[in-house]
Design an enzyme around this catalytic site. Structure first.
Site, mmCIF file in Angstrom:
data_model
loop_
_atom_site.group_PDB
_atom_site.id
_atom_site.type_symbol
_atom_site.label_atom_id
_atom_site.label_comp_id
_atom_site.label_asym_id
_atom_site.label_seq_id
_atom_site.Cartn_x
_atom_site.Cartn_y
_atom_site.Cartn_z
ATOM 1 N N HIS A 10 8.988 3.698 -4.333
ATOM 2 C CA HIS A 10 9.150 3.854 -2.885
ATOM 3 C C HIS A 10 10.171 4.945 -2.614
ATOM 4 O O HIS A 10 10.627 5.118 -1.490
ATOM 5 C CB HIS A 10 9.607 2.557 -2.237
ATOM 6 C CG HIS A 10 8.812 1.383 -2.691
ATOM 7 N ND1 HIS A 10 9.139 0.687 -3.819
ATOM 8 C CD2 HIS A 10 7.692 0.827 -2.194
ATOM 9 C CE1 HIS A 10 8.241 -0.272 -4.001
ATOM 10 N NE2 HIS A 10 7.353 -0.198 -3.038
ATOM 11 N N ASP A 69 7.193 -8.650 -4.163
ATOM 12 C CA ASP A 69 5.988 -8.881 -4.958
ATOM 13 C C ASP A 69 6.127 -10.161 -5.783
ATOM 14 O O ASP A 69 5.226 -10.986 -5.834
ATOM 15 C CB ASP A 69 5.725 -7.693 -5.897
ATOM 16 C CG ASP A 69 5.278 -6.451 -5.144
ATOM 17 O OD1 ASP A 69 4.346 -6.552 -4.335
ATOM 18 O OD2 ASP A 69 5.869 -5.384 -5.350
ATOM 19 N N SER A 110 0.848 -1.178 0.000
ATOM 20 C CA SER A 110 0.000 0.000 0.000
ATOM 21 C C SER A 110 0.894 1.242 0.000
ATOM 22 O O SER A 110 2.110 1.147 0.149
ATOM 23 C CB SER A 110 -0.908 0.005 1.230
ATOM 24 O OG SER A 110 -1.799 -1.080 1.164
ATOM 25 N N GLY A 111 0.268 2.413 -0.181
ATOM 26 C CA GLY A 111 1.048 3.642 -0.220
ATOM 27 C C GLY A 111 1.208 4.183 -1.626
ATOM 28 O O GLY A 111 1.863 5.206 -1.820
ATOM 29 N N HIS A 112 0.627 3.483 -2.610
ATOM 30 C CA HIS A 112 0.729 3.900 -4.009
ATOM 31 C C HIS A 112 -0.626 4.291 -4.583
ATOM 32 O O HIS A 112 -0.822 4.274 -5.792
ATOM 33 C CB HIS A 112 1.339 2.783 -4.849
ATOM 34 C CG HIS A 112 2.620 2.250 -4.306
ATOM 35 N ND1 HIS A 112 3.715 3.059 -4.102
ATOM 36 C CD2 HIS A 112 2.986 1.013 -3.886
ATOM 37 C CE1 HIS A 112 4.702 2.329 -3.594
ATOM 38 N NE2 HIS A 112 4.284 1.095 -3.432
#
Lengths: 225, 333
Positions: B219, B110, B55-57
């Site tokens: 990131h 991933d 998450s965070g994107h």
């Protein structure tokens, strides 16, 4: 003296303790050359393992406990370290099979299988600035200690010492795998967080065997008698 | 750290509950394990597309679940890939009998977790294919790194492969098209500031006030070099140069030009970037026939942008134009 389920469960508890204690340190190391989640992820995984440890049935074997760690880490850690560390425990469980007690040769086989699992998943080699740089010297030192006639605690102490040196030796390296590989030469001067956590986990194994876990001594093992 | 959160531990869960509350007409959200599926999934006879990652994107990937795009998104913890369990659960939940395509960004975590999930789903007789997205030209030599990263180009793959699946192409075709989009897409990004991961509470890297990082991943992790701040046009030229050299794009090519914000850069700056990128492409005789500008693959509140160029042909253009109805991308329907 050989090592049984009590050693494995104490190893797991001690691993969870040291990972929690070093959570911030691992986050910081990872923030310098990765993305800063390594300590958080491992702490989440080992906390989950501790919660599940009570589910182990009476008479559980070392292999059962190792497999529990593997599946729990794979299903809670995520990132790259979940599959990598999880696979290490999975292969370790396979190597000990149905054994109730582990002698020195079995301990070396356990460590070797764990290391091979990490190599298989991560496709890294020594010098790539990964957890392999702690694991491989640890396996080599364990095998040498066995050949020298060391007992199980002595084998694990040798492995832990070598892992710590291996982790330190990642500092001057350029990373070729994982997130840090994108830094190129800027990774130089930073310790690989995966090698550091591997060294902590192997020290926990040694402390558990020596009966010194939880004391914070973290040094070499006394004679097992 | 100054963030609109309650507790770092609950960030992903509470955001998912927000997605559920805001877009309940488009998606259903499952918890424990957490994943987001298209309303009405599984669609029988349709290839299902599953993507995910840390998450965070946002809006990647949850914002792209819906008609004509993803069937499921699996959000991991912030900047950490999901574990295999939720990926397997999502894969099973959306399989409509025609197979499932995993769209995976090339990051070690991933790849490993999706690989494991694909093995587990296959063991349950679900046909799973995977396409690894690696559009980031900032990573020079894949022999000495973990390989090129999957960055903003992921959105283009999800949209175009999603349209292919929506018209009921078979798994082989959808996979081929996803791979083709990946192969013809190149991206590169820049960071002006770092971001703060909630559980870490401190910037994920440091940049001096007058420094920028060229060639970042999503990131903020670096790729090429750290330089002094320059005017926008000079930065665009630095990003576009390696992109154009890489495919290579030739005079007469038609392309989709995509300028993506990293979360903390206002739209006005993204348009300044787009303007220059379009200008440079025009000078090279490359025709921009489709465009996308906005925050689609972000890095929390990081300031910065990425430029993505996709070489189009008739097949890809038609699929790009096909209707899509998701929280973050919607047209034609």
């Amino acid at each position: 003296m050989s090592l049984g389920i009590d050693w494995v469960t104490e190893w797991i508890r001690e691993s969870a303790r040291v990972i929690a204690d070093h959570r911030v340190e691992l986050i910081t190391l990872d923030r310098e050359i990765g993305d800063g989640d390594h300590g958080e992820n491992l702490d989440r995984g080992f906390s989950a393992v501790i919660q599940k440890l009570g589910d182990l049935p009476e008479g559980a074997l070392p292999g059962d406990a190792l497999k529990l760690v593997a599946t729990t880490l794979i299903s809670t850690v995520g990132g790259a370290s979940g599959p990598l560390v999880g696979t290490a425990y999975l292969k370790a469980a396979g190597a000990v099979g149905k054994a109730e007690q582990l002698d020195g040769a079995a301990v070396v086989a356990l460590l070797t299988a764990a290391r091979d699992g990490v190599v298989l998943r991560g496709k890294a080699e020594v010098g790539d600035k990964t957890m392999i740089d702690a694991w491989t010297p640890a396996v080599d030192a364990a095998a040498a200690a066995l050949a020298d006639g060391a007992d199980e605690a002595g084998i694990l102490a040798a492995a832990a010492d070598a892992a710590e040196q291996g982790a330190k030796a990642t500092e001057p390296l350029v990373a070729r795998k994982g997130r840090a590989s994108y830094l190129g030469e800027r990774a130089i001067g930073h310790r690989d967080p995966g090698s550091q956590s591997s060294a902590l986990i192997l020290r926990a194994a040694s402390d558990a065997a020596a009966g010194t876990s939880g004391t914070g001594s973290g040094s070499s093992a006394p004679d097992a008698s | 750290m100054k963030k609109l959160i309650n507790d770092p531990k609950n960030v992903v869960d509470e955001a998912a509950r927000g997605i559920e509350a805001a877009h309940g007409d488009l998606v259903d959200v499952f918890y424990d394990p957490i994943y987001i599926v298209r309303k009405g999934a599984p669609v029988q006879g349709k290839v299902a597309l599953v993507s995910g990652g840390g998450s965070g994107h946002e809006p990647l990937h949850g914002g792209f679940v819906g008609f004509g795009m993803l069937d499921a998104a699996v959000p991991g913890p912030v900047f950490t890939s999901p574990t295999p369990d939720p990926i397997v659960a999502a894969t099973k939940a959306v399989d409509g009998g025609a197979g499932v395509l995993h769209i995976v960004k090339n990051y070690t975590g991933d790849v490993l977790n999706f690989e494991t999930a694909a093995d587990l789903a296959s063991a349950d007789d679900i046909e799973v294919r995977s396409v690894i997205i690696n559009d980031d030209v900032a990573v020079k030599d894949s022999l000495y790194t973990a390989g090129r990263r999957g960055v903003a180009g992921t959105v283009l793959v999800e949209k175009i492969a999603g349209a292919s699946a929506e018209r009921l192409d078979d798994l082989e075709t959808v996979t081929r098209i996803a791979q083709k989009v990946n192969d013809q897409t190149r991206s590169m990004g820049v960071a002006l500031t770092p971001c703060v991961v909630p559980h870490a509470g401190e910037p994920s890297f440091t940049l001096a006030d007058d420094e920028i990082e060229i060639g970042i991943g999503i990131h903020g992790e670096p790729g090429r070099e750290r330089i002094k701040l320059e005017p926008a046009d000079a930065i665009v030229d630095r990003l576009l140069g390696p992109i154009l050299e890489d495919l290579p794009f030739a005079s007469g090519d038609k392309v989709l030009l995509f300028v993506n914000g990293m979360g903390g850069t206002p739209q006005i700056e993204l348009y300044i970037v787009f303007r220059r990128a379009a200008e440079v492409l025009k000078e090279k005789g490359v025709e921009v026939t489709r465009s996308l500008v906005g925050n689609f693959v972000t890095s929390l509140e990081m300031q910065g942008a990425s430029i993505t160029v996709l070489k189009l042909d008739d097949e890809l253009t038609e699929l790009w134009d096909a209707p899509v109805q998701t929280a973050a991308l919607r047209w034609g329907r």
